[in-house]
Scaffold this motif. Structure first.
Motif, PDB file in Angstrom:
ATOM      1  N   SER A  21      -0.269  -3.578  -3.874  1.00 52.31           N
ATOM      2  CA  SER A  21       0.059  -3.722  -3.134  1.00 52.31           C
ATOM      3  C   SER A  21      -0.370  -2.174  -2.021  1.00 52.31           C
ATOM      4  CB  SER A  21       1.353  -3.540  -2.611  1.00 52.31           C
ATOM      5  OG  SER A  21       2.382  -2.445  -3.055  1.00 52.31           O
ATOM      6  N   LEU A  22      -0.389  -2.334  -0.908  1.00 51.99           N
ATOM      7  CA  LEU A  22      -0.887  -0.517  -0.439  1.00 51.99           C
ATOM      8  C   LEU A  22       0.254  -0.218  -1.063  1.00 51.99           C
ATOM      9  CD1 LEU A  22      -2.440   1.182   1.616  1.00 51.99           C
ATOM     10  CD2 LEU A  22      -1.228   0.464   3.308  1.00 51.99           C
ATOM     11  N   MET A  34       5.043   1.032  13.224  1.00 51.56           N
ATOM     12  CA  MET A  34       5.504   0.226  12.396  1.00 51.56           C
ATOM     13  C   MET A  34       5.287  -0.011  10.835  1.00 51.56           C
ATOM     14  SD  MET A  34       2.930  -3.484  13.469  1.00 51.56           S
ATOM     15  CE  MET A  34       1.492  -3.525  12.123  1.00 51.56           C
ATOM     16  N   SER A  35       5.873  -0.856  10.541  1.00 50.06           N
ATOM     17  CA  SER A  35       5.738  -0.685   8.801  1.00 50.06           C
ATOM     18  C   SER A  35       5.022  -1.654   7.934  1.00 50.06           C
ATOM     19  CB  SER A  35       7.011  -0.612   7.528  1.00 50.06           C
ATOM     20  OG  SER A  35       7.551  -1.821   8.296  1.00 50.06           O
ATOM     21  N   TYR A  36       3.939  -1.378   6.913  1.00 49.25           N
ATOM     22  CA  TYR A  36       3.533  -2.487   6.227  1.00 49.25           C
ATOM     23  C   TYR A  36       4.377  -3.404   5.907  1.00 49.25           C
ATOM     24  CZ  TYR A  36      -0.691  -3.754   3.230  1.00 49.25           C
ATOM     25  OH  TYR A  36      -1.296  -4.670   2.762  1.00 49.25           O
ATOM     26  N   LYS A  37       3.251  -4.553   5.664  1.00 52.11           N
ATOM     27  CA  LYS A  37       3.976  -5.381   4.543  1.00 52.11           C
ATOM     28  C   LYS A  37       2.572  -5.399   3.861  1.00 52.11           C
ATOM     29  CE  LYS A  37       7.588  -6.962   7.730  1.00 52.11           C
ATOM     30  NZ  LYS A  37       7.822  -8.348   8.735  1.00 52.11           N
ATOM     31  N   PRO A  38       2.926  -5.398   1.884  1.00 53.52           N
ATOM     32  CA  PRO A  38       1.827  -6.008   1.290  1.00 53.52           C
ATOM     33  C   PRO A  38       1.381  -6.611   1.662  1.00 53.52           C
ATOM     34  CG  PRO A  38       4.010  -4.978   0.281  1.00 53.52           C
ATOM     35  CD  PRO A  38       4.664  -5.058   1.759  1.00 53.52           C
ATOM     36  N   ASP A  39       1.914  -8.224   2.420  1.00 53.33           N
ATOM     37  CA  ASP A  39       1.689  -9.800   2.143  1.00 53.33           C
ATOM     38  C   ASP A  39       0.262  -9.780   3.295  1.00 53.33           C
ATOM     39  OD1 ASP A  39       4.602 -11.605   3.140  1.00 53.33           O
ATOM     40  OD2 ASP A  39       3.315  -9.286   3.653  1.00 53.33           O
ATOM     41  N   LEU A  40       0.853  -8.907   4.215  1.00 51.37           N
ATOM     42  CA  LEU A  40      -0.308  -8.284   5.545  1.00 51.37           C
ATOM     43  C   LEU A  40      -1.136  -7.468   5.827  1.00 51.37           C
ATOM     44  CD1 LEU A  40       0.201 -10.085   9.126  1.00 51.37           C
ATOM     45  CD2 LEU A  40       1.643  -7.920   9.440  1.00 51.37           C
ATOM     46  N   ARG A  41      -2.720  -8.124   6.213  1.00 51.92           N
ATOM     47  CA  ARG A  41      -3.518  -7.376   5.988  1.00 51.92           C
ATOM     48  C   ARG A  41      -3.732  -6.690   7.052  1.00 51.92           C
ATOM     49  NH1 ARG A  41      -7.163  -7.766   1.457  1.00 51.92           N
ATOM     50  NH2 ARG A  41      -8.676  -7.383   2.642  1.00 51.92           N
ATOM     51  N   SER A  58       1.594   5.871  -3.378  1.00 51.62           N
ATOM     52  CA  SER A  58       2.703   6.000  -3.725  1.00 51.62           C
ATOM     53  C   SER A  58       2.731   6.667  -5.001  1.00 51.62           C
ATOM     54  CB  SER A  58       3.905   5.832  -3.256  1.00 51.62           C
ATOM     55  OG  SER A  58       3.872   4.508  -4.359  1.00 51.62           O
ATOM     56  N   TYR A  59       2.155   6.446  -6.020  1.00 51.63           N
ATOM     57  CA  TYR A  59       1.780   6.098  -6.760  1.00 51.63           C
ATOM     58  C   TYR A  59       0.108   7.216  -7.265  1.00 51.63           C
ATOM     59  CZ  TYR A  59       2.830   6.008 -12.476  1.00 51.63           C
ATOM     60  OH  TYR A  59       2.837   7.001 -13.487  1.00 51.63           O
ATOM     61  N   ASN A  60       0.080   8.472  -7.179  1.00 48.80           N
ATOM     62  CA  ASN A  60      -1.293   8.428  -7.694  1.00 48.80           C
ATOM     63  C   ASN A  60      -0.943   9.759  -7.971  1.00 48.80           C
ATOM     64  OD1 ASN A  60      -0.980   7.809  -4.210  1.00 48.80           O
ATOM     65  ND2 ASN A  60      -2.549   7.692  -4.946  1.00 48.80           N
ATOM     66  N   ASN A  61      -1.822  10.615  -8.651  1.00 54.33           N
ATOM     67  CA  ASN A  61      -3.379  11.745  -9.416  1.00 54.33           C
ATOM     68  C   ASN A  61      -3.420  12.491  -8.040  1.00 54.33           C
ATOM     69  OD1 ASN A  61      -1.066  11.578 -11.744  1.00 54.33           O
ATOM     70  ND2 ASN A  61      -2.970  10.487 -12.666  1.00 54.33           N
ATOM     71  N   TYR A  62      -3.239  13.918  -7.741  1.00 47.77           N
ATOM     72  CA  TYR A  62      -4.095  14.764  -6.900  1.00 47.77           C
ATOM     73  C   TYR A  62      -3.744  15.850  -6.355  1.00 47.77           C
ATOM     74  CZ  TYR A  62      -6.787  14.560  -2.477  1.00 47.77           C
ATOM     75  OH  TYR A  62      -7.405  15.351  -1.430  1.00 47.77           O
ATOM     76  N   LEU A 102      -9.106   1.305   1.994  1.00 45.98           N
ATOM     77  CA  LEU A 102      -8.642   0.051   1.132  1.00 45.98           C
ATOM     78  C   LEU A 102      -7.338  -0.661   1.947  1.00 45.98           C
ATOM     79  CD1 LEU A 102      -5.413   1.001   0.572  1.00 45.98           C
ATOM     80  CD2 LEU A 102      -6.842   3.017  -0.646  1.00 45.98           C
ATOM     81  N   TYR A 103      -7.555  -2.071   1.837  1.00 43.00           N
ATOM     82  CA  TYR A 103      -7.018  -3.143   2.737  1.00 43.00           C
ATOM     83  C   TYR A 103      -7.275  -2.720   3.760  1.00 43.00           C
ATOM     84  CZ  TYR A 103      -3.923  -4.931  -0.793  1.00 43.00           C
ATOM     85  OH  TYR A 103      -3.096  -5.864  -1.576  1.00 43.00           O
TER      86      TYR A 103
END
Length: 297
Positions: free
Chosen positions: A49-50, A1-8, A55-59, A189-190
């Motif tokens: 949003s999650l 199931m894909s995550y929707k940012p407005d649904l926690r 999706s945008y990280n320094n690691y 998180l989230y």
């Protein structure tokens, strides 16, 4: 199931049941979660949003591009997980993660996150105060610093197979910084476990410092009377200091720190002025009374 940012996740699963399930997965039935206690510490800014956060990280253990962690961290095995505790501590040892954090009250903290590269986001962490863990372990007299190390597993962390970084990734705090109530160890998180690319299964979060201080995938915590070596300070000490406090008046040698780009804010609404201590000055400025923060950067 894909995550929707407005649904926690808490919208479909009661928070207490979710946290209990996560604890069982971690092998810590005694890891008792409490209701969120974040009101006194969280920013009132809307979280990213999650998708933004994951999706945008320094690691660099997974690569140097911001998208590399999301692309390559999926193969990292985070269970079982153990953490070595040593140094000036009453209860040294190698702890299963669940046993280490058992009994620590889980809180939600919505924190600003400011990267040294002058971008920022707002993250809804779930975690517990580092001070609670240190008190549980027992800090011996003479301890002045807390040092941390990240996992070394190049077969699962492809960025560790090359490059100029001397692994493991190392970070450290002064003891009073570590004991500040803003400093947390995050496990979610989230309302779900931290994604691998964000530092699963446990990471440090120090919201008044640049992001590289918030070390990920912790496998070692040491109490010491000596200032520990830290990775970026070892690599480029003229650019990355031990303290790394967010300070708009002290530029990085290659760019200004006076403003920042807000991830997820779009092309035309995406910059704002950087705040001293990332906006947490009321809570932490006293830690640095009498220090020249242009020199102790």
């Amino acid at each position: 199931m894909s995550y929707k940012p407005d649904l926690r996740w808490s919208d479909v699963t009661p928070r207490q049941l979710f946290l209990n399930r996560r604890q069982l997965i971690a092998g810590a039935a005694a890891f008792a979660a409490s209701p969120a206690l974040a009101a006194g510490f969280s920013t009132d800014e809307a979280p990213n949003s999650l998708e933004d956060i994951s999706s945008y990280n320094n690691y660099y253990e997974f690569g140097y591009d911001k998208s590399d962690p999301a692309s390559y961290a999926g193969g990292l095995k985070t269970s079982p997980w153990s953490v070595v505790v040593d140094g000036l501590v009453d209860k040294p040892g190698t702890y299963d993660l669940g046993d280490l954090i058992a009994g620590q009250p889980i809180e939600e903290r919505i924190y600003r996150f400011r990267c040294v590269e002058a971008w920022s986001m707002v993250v809804p962490w779930q975690g517990f105060q580092l001070s609670g863990l240190l008190n549980k372990l027992g800090v011996k007299p003479g301890a002045k610093y807390v040092a941390f190390e990240t996992l070394v597993r190049p077969e699962e962390m492809p960025g560790q197979t090359g490059g100029s970084i001397e692994w493991p990734y190392r970070e450290g705090l002064r003891l009073d910084e570590a004991m500040n109530p803003l400093t947390i160890l995050a496990t979610g998180l989230y309302d779900q476990p931290i994604p691998n690319q964000n530092g699963a299964p446990i990471r440090l979060v120090v919201p008044w410092k640049y992001g590289f201080k918030s070390i990920k995938a912790i496998v070692k915590i040491s109490l010491t009377d000596q200032k520990p070596q830290t990775t970026w300070n070892m690599l480029q000490p003229n650019e990355y200091g031990f303290y790394a406090n967010v300070n708009p008046t002290v530029d990085h040698p290659r760019w200004s720190q006076a403003s920042e780009r807000m991830i997820g804010a779009g092309l035309f609404g995406g910059r704002k002025d950087t705040l001293m201590f990332n906006g947490y000055g009321d809570e932490v400025a006293g830690l640095y009374s009498g220090m020249d923060l242009a020199q102790e950067y």
